[in-house]
Motif scaffolding. Structure first.
Motif, PDB file in Angstrom:
ATOM      1  N   UNK A   1      42.737   3.904   4.535  1.00 46.15           N
ATOM      2  CA  UNK A   1      42.482   5.021   5.444  1.00 46.15           C
ATOM      3  C   UNK A   1      43.573   6.077   5.328  1.00 46.15           C
ATOM      4  N   UNK A   2      44.819   5.661   5.429  1.00 42.63           N
ATOM      5  CA  UNK A   2      45.912   6.632   5.378  1.00 42.63           C
ATOM      6  C   UNK A   2      46.050   7.276   4.006  1.00 42.63           C
ATOM      7  N   UNK A   3      45.762   6.518   2.954  1.00 46.45           N
ATOM      8  CA  UNK A   3      45.786   7.111   1.612  1.00 46.45           C
ATOM      9  C   UNK A   3      44.725   8.199   1.496  1.00 46.45           C
ATOM     10  N   UNK A   4      43.537   7.934   2.014  1.00 51.83           N
ATOM     11  CA  UNK A   4      42.476   8.945   1.972  1.00 51.83           C
ATOM     12  C   UNK A   4      42.858  10.178   2.783  1.00 51.83           C
ATOM     13  N   UNK A   5      43.466   9.974   3.939  1.00 50.56           N
ATOM     14  CA  UNK A   5      43.852  11.109   4.776  1.00 50.56           C
ATOM     15  C   UNK A   5      45.002  11.898   4.158  1.00 50.56           C
ATOM     16  N   UNK A   6      46.021  11.192   3.652  1.00 47.67           N
ATOM     17  CA  UNK A   6      47.181  11.876   3.077  1.00 47.67           C
ATOM     18  C   UNK A   6      46.871  12.513   1.730  1.00 47.67           C
ATOM     19  N   UNK A   7      45.888  11.989   1.004  1.00 48.20           N
ATOM     20  CA  UNK A   7      45.597  12.517  -0.331  1.00 48.20           C
ATOM     21  C   UNK A   7      44.993  13.919  -0.284  1.00 48.20           C
ATOM     22  N   UNK A   8      44.596  14.375   0.869  1.00 48.63           N
ATOM     23  CA  UNK A   8      44.077  15.732   0.988  1.00 48.63           C
ATOM     24  C   UNK A   8      45.187  16.767   0.906  1.00 48.63           C
ATOM     25  N   UNK A   9      46.459  16.326   1.087  1.00 51.72           N
ATOM     26  CA  UNK A   9      47.554  17.279   1.073  1.00 51.72           C
ATOM     27  C   UNK A   9      48.587  17.042  -0.012  1.00 51.72           C
ATOM     28  N   UNK A  10      48.696  15.801  -0.504  1.00 50.03           N
ATOM     29  CA  UNK A  10      49.682  15.476  -1.542  1.00 50.03           C
ATOM     30  C   UNK A  10      48.980  14.732  -2.676  1.00 50.03           C
ATOM     31  N   UNK A  11      49.693  14.483  -3.750  1.00 46.15           N
ATOM     32  CA  UNK A  11      49.118  13.745  -4.875  1.00 46.15           C
ATOM     33  C   UNK A  11      48.757  12.331  -4.439  1.00 46.15           C
ATOM     34  N   UNK A  12      47.754  11.744  -5.097  1.00 52.76           N
ATOM     35  CA  UNK A  12      47.195  10.473  -4.663  1.00 52.76           C
ATOM     36  C   UNK A  12      48.216   9.348  -4.697  1.00 52.76           C
ATOM     37  N   UNK A  13      49.129   9.334  -5.688  1.00 50.47           N
ATOM     38  CA  UNK A  13      50.084   8.232  -5.763  1.00 50.47           C
ATOM     39  C   UNK A  13      51.129   8.330  -4.656  1.00 50.47           C
ATOM     40  N   UNK A  14      51.507   9.557  -4.289  1.00 53.31           N
ATOM     41  CA  UNK A  14      52.410   9.727  -3.142  1.00 53.31           C
ATOM     42  C   UNK A  14      51.698   9.334  -1.853  1.00 53.31           C
ATOM     43  N   UNK A  15      50.430   9.711  -1.754  1.00 49.94           N
ATOM     44  CA  UNK A  15      49.644   9.352  -0.572  1.00 49.94           C
ATOM     45  C   UNK A  15      49.502   7.837  -0.458  1.00 49.94           C
ATOM     46  N   UNK A  16      49.312   7.148  -1.581  1.00 43.91           N
ATOM     47  CA  UNK A  16      49.188   5.687  -1.568  1.00 43.91           C
ATOM     48  C   UNK A  16      50.493   5.033  -1.130  1.00 43.91           C
ATOM     49  N   UNK A  17      51.606   5.542  -1.614  1.00 46.41           N
ATOM     50  CA  UNK A  17      52.908   4.979  -1.231  1.00 46.41           C
ATOM     51  C   UNK A  17      53.184   5.210   0.249  1.00 46.41           C
ATOM     52  N   UNK A  18      52.975   6.433   0.700  1.00 42.99           N
ATOM     53  CA  UNK A  18      53.220   6.761   2.111  1.00 42.99           C
ATOM     54  C   UNK A  18      52.261   5.993   3.016  1.00 42.99           C
ATOM     55  N   UNK A  19      50.971   5.962   2.650  1.00 37.41           N
ATOM     56  CA  UNK A  19      49.981   5.252   3.454  1.00 37.41           C
ATOM     57  C   UNK A  19      50.268   3.768   3.570  1.00 37.41           C
ATOM     58  N   UNK A  20      50.654   3.150   2.461  1.00 41.73           N
ATOM     59  CA  UNK A  20      50.977   1.719   2.486  1.00 41.73           C
ATOM     60  C   UNK A  20      52.246   1.466   3.289  1.00 41.73           C
ATOM     61  N   UNK A  21      53.260   2.317   3.121  1.00 42.05           N
ATOM     62  CA  UNK A  21      54.510   2.138   3.862  1.00 42.05           C
ATOM     63  C   UNK A  21      54.289   2.278   5.369  1.00 42.05           C
ATOM     64  N   UNK A  22      53.542   3.290   5.766  1.00 40.03           N
ATOM     65  CA  UNK A  22      53.273   3.491   7.201  1.00 40.03           C
ATOM     66  C   UNK A  22      52.471   2.324   7.767  1.00 40.03           C
TER      67      UNK A  22
END
Length: 178
Positions: free
Chosen positions: A134-155
């Motif tokens: 969920x967070x990767x999908x939400x964050x990937x709208x603003x940053x690159x997908x791999x950064x979104x995956x890292x941030x989403x998993x960490x959160x």
């Protein structure tokens, strides 16, 4: 059955907004009519579930289903009245309420479809996997997908630790315990 209904509803929503022929239909549908339709569906479901409870517990005493049935019936009647009124009155249409920009509309769909996905699959996949997706999908709208995956998993892992260990709240887990 609920998953089938949700999938069909998602297909209808996507078809109405992404194809030009369907966008003419969405210009006529009012927000108040959609909201009242949602209340009708909710109150019908509530009344159905309340009918499973016992209406009378003894000869003269109401049971656990007495108040929920009456509340569900009242909600259903009032929702139908509001729905009929919404058909008669002018109001804001969905085309006016939804963002006109395609990118913003896609952001809205990603948010809602992500929430629906999370609700449907959190018990099967576990909190960590479903939350990360969920967070990767939400964050990937603003940053690159791999950064979104890292941030989403960490959160998600931080929240999992906070709720599971510190607050000792039962969190849905998969077979691996996360």
């Amino acid at each position: 059955m609920l998953n089938n209904i949700m999938c069909r509803l998602i297909v209808i929503i996507v078809n109405l907004n992404f194809f030009e022929g369907g966008y003419a239909v969405i210009k006529k549908i009012k927000v108040s009519t959609v909201v009242c339709g949602g209340f009708i569906a909710f109150s019908a479901f509530f009344l159905y579930e309340a009918s499973k409870l016992e209406y009378w517990s003894s000869k003269y005493a109401p049971g656990p289903g007495f108040i929920p049935r009456w509340a569900g019936g009242a909600m259903l009647v009032l929702s139908i009245i509001a729905f009929i009124q919404s058909l008669r009155e002018d109001g804001v249409t969905l085309s006016e309420a939804l963002p006109s920009d395609r990118k913003r509309r896609i952001n809205l769909y990603v948010c809602w479809l992500g929430l629906i996905f999370f609700l449907l699959f959190v018990e099967k996949l576990g909190f960590v996997i479903a939350g990360s997706l969920l967070l990767t999908a939400l964050f990937s709208r603003g940053v690159r997908w791999y950064k979104a995956a890292i941030i989403g998993t960490a959160v998600t892992l931080c929240f999992f630790f906070i709720f599971k260990s510190l607050l000792q709240v039962q969190v849905p887990t998969n077979v691996f315990g996360w």
